[in-house]
Design a protein around this motif. Structure first.
Motif, short mmCIF file in Angstrom:
data_model
loop_
_atom_site.label_atom_id
_atom_site.label_comp_id
_atom_site.label_asym_id
_atom_site.label_seq_id
_atom_site.Cartn_x
_atom_site.Cartn_y
_atom_site.Cartn_z
N MET A 1 85.02 44.99 35.61
CA MET A 1 86.22 45.11 36.50
C MET A 1 87.28 46.01 35.71
O MET A 1 87.47 45.76 34.37
N TYR A 2 87.90 46.93 36.48
CA TYR A 2 88.92 47.77 36.00
C TYR A 2 90.27 47.49 36.78
O TYR A 2 90.50 47.68 37.63
N ASN A 3 91.42 46.89 35.85
CA ASN A 3 92.51 46.50 36.53
C ASN A 3 93.50 47.65 36.23
O ASN A 3 93.61 48.32 35.15
N ILE A 4 94.38 48.07 37.18
CA ILE A 4 95.54 49.00 37.04
C ILE A 4 96.78 48.15 37.26
O ILE A 4 97.03 47.69 38.29
N TYR A 5 97.87 48.23 36.15
CA TYR A 5 99.07 47.56 36.43
C TYR A 5 100.25 48.71 36.55
O TYR A 5 100.04 49.81 36.52
N SER A 6 101.23 48.14 37.06
CA SER A 6 102.45 48.83 37.29
C SER A 6 103.01 49.42 35.90
O SER A 6 103.14 48.66 34.95
N LYS A 7 103.61 50.61 36.21
CA LYS A 7 104.25 50.96 34.91
C LYS A 7 105.68 50.41 34.92
O LYS A 7 106.28 50.33 33.94
N ALA A 8 106.36 50.19 36.13
CA ALA A 8 107.57 49.94 36.39
C ALA A 8 107.58 48.19 35.88
O ALA A 8 108.62 47.90 35.32
N ASP A 9 106.51 47.53 36.19
CA ASP A 9 106.22 46.16 35.81
C ASP A 9 105.00 45.86 35.03
O ASP A 9 104.31 45.42 35.91
N PRO A 10 104.85 46.18 33.68
CA PRO A 10 103.74 45.97 33.12
C PRO A 10 102.88 44.81 33.21
O PRO A 10 101.69 44.89 33.20
N ASN A 11 103.47 43.68 33.75
CA ASN A 11 102.61 42.55 34.12
C ASN A 11 102.17 42.44 35.35
O ASN A 11 101.36 41.46 35.72
N LYS A 12 102.48 43.21 36.47
CA LYS A 12 102.23 43.14 37.76
C LYS A 12 100.85 43.99 37.99
O LYS A 12 100.87 45.06 37.78
N LEU A 13 99.71 43.36 38.39
CA LEU A 13 98.42 43.98 38.81
C LEU A 13 98.78 44.33 39.98
O LEU A 13 99.13 43.50 40.91
N LEU A 14 98.33 45.73 40.12
CA LEU A 14 98.56 46.46 41.45
C LEU A 14 97.22 46.75 42.05
O LEU A 14 96.96 46.60 43.48
N HIS A 15 96.31 47.02 41.53
CA HIS A 15 94.83 47.58 42.02
C HIS A 15 93.83 47.30 41.07
O HIS A 15 93.89 47.01 39.78
N THR A 16 92.42 47.11 41.57
CA THR A 16 91.38 46.47 40.82
C THR A 16 90.14 47.33 41.41
O THR A 16 90.02 47.49 42.78
N ILE A 17 89.28 47.94 40.73
CA ILE A 17 88.08 48.42 41.06
C ILE A 17 87.04 47.61 40.16
O ILE A 17 87.20 47.21 39.28
N ASN A 18 86.11 47.22 41.00
CA ASN A 18 84.74 46.62 40.64
C ASN A 18 83.62 47.48 40.90
O ASN A 18 83.37 47.98 42.12
N ARG A 19 82.94 47.68 39.85
CA ARG A 19 81.53 48.58 39.97
C ARG A 19 80.44 47.57 40.28
O ARG A 19 80.10 46.77 39.94
N GLY A 20 79.43 48.24 41.00
CA GLY A 20 78.50 47.53 41.75
C GLY A 20 77.54 46.98 40.48
O GLY A 20 77.12 45.89 40.22
N GLU A 21 77.49 47.94 39.45
CA GLU A 21 76.27 47.57 38.56
C GLU A 21 76.87 46.75 37.68
O GLU A 21 76.27 46.24 36.46
N ASP A 22 78.15 46.49 37.58
CA ASP A 22 78.83 45.19 36.52
C ASP A 22 78.62 44.01 37.18
O ASP A 22 79.30 42.94 36.59
N ILE A 23 78.18 43.68 38.46
CA ILE A 23 78.06 42.24 39.18
C ILE A 23 77.06 41.45 38.27
O ILE A 23 75.85 42.10 38.39
N VAL A 24 77.45 40.20 37.86
CA VAL A 24 76.74 39.58 37.05
C VAL A 24 77.03 38.21 37.57
O VAL A 24 78.26 37.71 37.49
#
Length: 136
Positions: free
Chosen positions: A1-24
């Motif tokens: 899972m790859y998480n992208i946080y806000s630069k304005a509020d670094p503790n705020k999770l804005l977006h996530t990408i999950n790759r099919g091959e990483d599913i366990v």
């Protein structure tokens, strides 16, 4: 899972990408406080679940935000992710079996291959564009 946080509020999770091959096994992609919930499951033949139906429940929030997820079935998509202030954070390519989730901030999609197929999920109910989004 790859998480992208806000630069304005670094503790705020804005977006996530999950790759099919990483599913366990089972992995919760969205944590429990998000409106849009997603878990991935890699299961073996014969696995089953108790029959059930979901029930209506009171909600604790008077407001909600439209959150969105794209799951690529075939082809590929370039996703541009934006911060809450509208500034571009980064671009990523999602392919067959991958998904993106936007909890806050903005996004746009560029289709990279002909005949690309995606599932798009959003929180509802949909009450029209004026109550759903602003354009960047």
């Amino acid at each position: 899972m790859y998480n992208i946080y806000s630069k304005a509020d670094p503790n705020k999770l804005l977006h996530t990408i999950n790759r099919g091959e990483d599913i366990v096994g089972r992995t919760d992609i969205a944590d429990e406080h998000q409106f849009l919930q997603l878990a991935t499951l890699r299961l073996d033949k014969g696995r089953t679940f108790r029959p059930h139906q979901h029930i209506w429940k009171p909600v604790a929030s008077e407001q909600c935000i439209a959150q969105e997820s794209w799951v690529v079935i075939q082809g590929s998509v370039e996703v541009s992710f934006y911060d809450t202030d509208g500034s571009l954070l980064e671009k990523q390519i999602i392919r067959r079996g991958d998904c993106s989730m936007t909890f806050e901030g903005g996004h746009t999609y560029t289709i990279l291959e002909d005949d690309t197929v995606v599932y798009e999920y959003k929180t509802g109910p949909y009450q029209g564009q004026l109550l759903d989004k602003v354009f960047l």
